[in-house]
Design a protein around this motif. Structure first.
Motif, PDB file in Angstrom:
ATOM      1  N   THR A   2      75.401  28.435  44.382  1.00  0.00           N
ATOM      2  CA  THR A   2      74.948  27.349  45.242  1.00  0.00           C
ATOM      3  C   THR A   2      73.708  27.763  46.035  1.00  0.00           C
ATOM      4  O   THR A   2      72.757  26.977  46.162  1.00  0.00           O
ATOM      5  CB  THR A   2      76.070  26.932  46.210  1.00  0.00           C
ATOM      6  OG1 THR A   2      77.208  26.565  45.441  1.00  0.00           O
ATOM      7  CG2 THR A   2      75.654  25.777  47.076  1.00  0.00           C
TER       8      THR A   2
ATOM      9  N   LEU B  42      70.180  25.853  45.639  1.00  0.00           N
ATOM     10  CA  LEU B  42      69.528  25.214  46.779  1.00  0.00           C
ATOM     11  C   LEU B  42      68.151  25.814  47.045  1.00  0.00           C
ATOM     12  O   LEU B  42      67.198  25.090  47.359  1.00  0.00           O
ATOM     13  CB  LEU B  42      70.403  25.328  48.024  1.00  0.00           C
ATOM     14  CG  LEU B  42      71.655  24.456  48.040  1.00  0.00           C
ATOM     15  CD1 LEU B  42      72.497  24.767  49.270  1.00  0.00           C
ATOM     16  CD2 LEU B  42      71.292  22.988  48.004  1.00  0.00           C
TER      17      LEU B  42
ATOM     18  N   ARG C  54      65.786  24.465  44.465  1.00  0.00           N
ATOM     19  CA  ARG C  54      65.515  23.044  44.728  1.00  0.00           C
ATOM     20  C   ARG C  54      64.559  22.884  45.905  1.00  0.00           C
ATOM     21  O   ARG C  54      63.648  22.060  45.862  1.00  0.00           O
ATOM     22  CB  ARG C  54      66.818  22.308  45.007  1.00  0.00           C
ATOM     23  CG  ARG C  54      66.597  20.816  45.146  1.00  0.00           C
ATOM     24  CD  ARG C  54      67.886  20.100  45.181  1.00  0.00           C
ATOM     25  NE  ARG C  54      68.447  20.119  43.840  1.00  0.00           N
ATOM     26  CZ  ARG C  54      69.487  19.397  43.486  1.00  0.00           C
ATOM     27  NH1 ARG C  54      70.085  18.620  44.358  1.00  0.00           N
ATOM     28  NH2 ARG C  54      69.949  19.452  42.255  1.00  0.00           N
ATOM     29  N   VAL C  55      64.759  23.691  46.964  1.00  0.00           N
ATOM     30  CA  VAL C  55      63.856  23.629  48.120  1.00  0.00           C
ATOM     31  C   VAL C  55      62.455  24.080  47.728  1.00  0.00           C
ATOM     32  O   VAL C  55      61.450  23.516  48.176  1.00  0.00           O
ATOM     33  CB  VAL C  55      64.413  24.487  49.284  1.00  0.00           C
ATOM     34  CG1 VAL C  55      63.373  24.721  50.355  1.00  0.00           C
ATOM     35  CG2 VAL C  55      65.643  23.832  49.866  1.00  0.00           C
TER      36      VAL C  55
END
Length: 146
Positions: free
Chosen positions: A104, A108, A111-112
């Motif tokens: 995760t 994340l 993605r950021v």
């Protein structure tokens, strides 16, 4: 460990019951001493009474079970049943944590950062998601992989 209950001897013989009693005789005083030492490190002065009681009761139960192995079976079954339940829960929780927390966090973070490794976003000017691939130079290389 998928099913820890399959690895326990649910029909212990006399020698196994005596080993269980011996493990209590040795284990409980060591466990009580470790708890006492840990408590002593965290707090300056600690009364040793609860730890002495823990080690003494565990050792006494171990002596009784060692000398009278026919009494050991119910204690043995309860002890290993609880240990298997705790082991099953803890192993699955740790497995989930060690998988989901890093995966995760990495997902994340990517993605950021705006990274799209699988190229799932379609450009506004593109008619489809299709990407042309360069043909391989020599198909014979598939027969010589190593």
């Amino acid at each position: 460990m998928l099913n820890p209950f399959t690895q326990v001897n649910w029909q212990p013989d006399r020698a196994e019951k005596r080993r269980f009693g011996l493990s209590l005789i040795i284990g409980f005083p060591i466990f009580a001493l470790a708890l006492f030492g840990l408590r002593r490190l965290l707090h300056d002065s600690v009364a040793p009474a609860p730890f002495v009681w823990l080690g003494g009761i565990g050792c006494a139960v171990g002596v009784v079970l060692y000398l009278l192995p026919f009494l050991a079976r119910p204690v043995y079954l309860v002890w290993y049943g609880l240990a298997c339940c705790i082991g099953f829960v803890v192993s699955n929780v740790l497995l989930a944590l060690f998988y989901y927390v890093p995966v995760t966090a990495i997902g994340l973070g990517l993605r950021v950062a705006g990274r799209d490794s699988m190229q799932r976003r379609k450009a506004d000017s593109a008619a489809s998601y299709w990407h042309d691939v360069k043909p391989t130079a020599d198909p014979e290389r598939y027969f010589r992989q190593y």
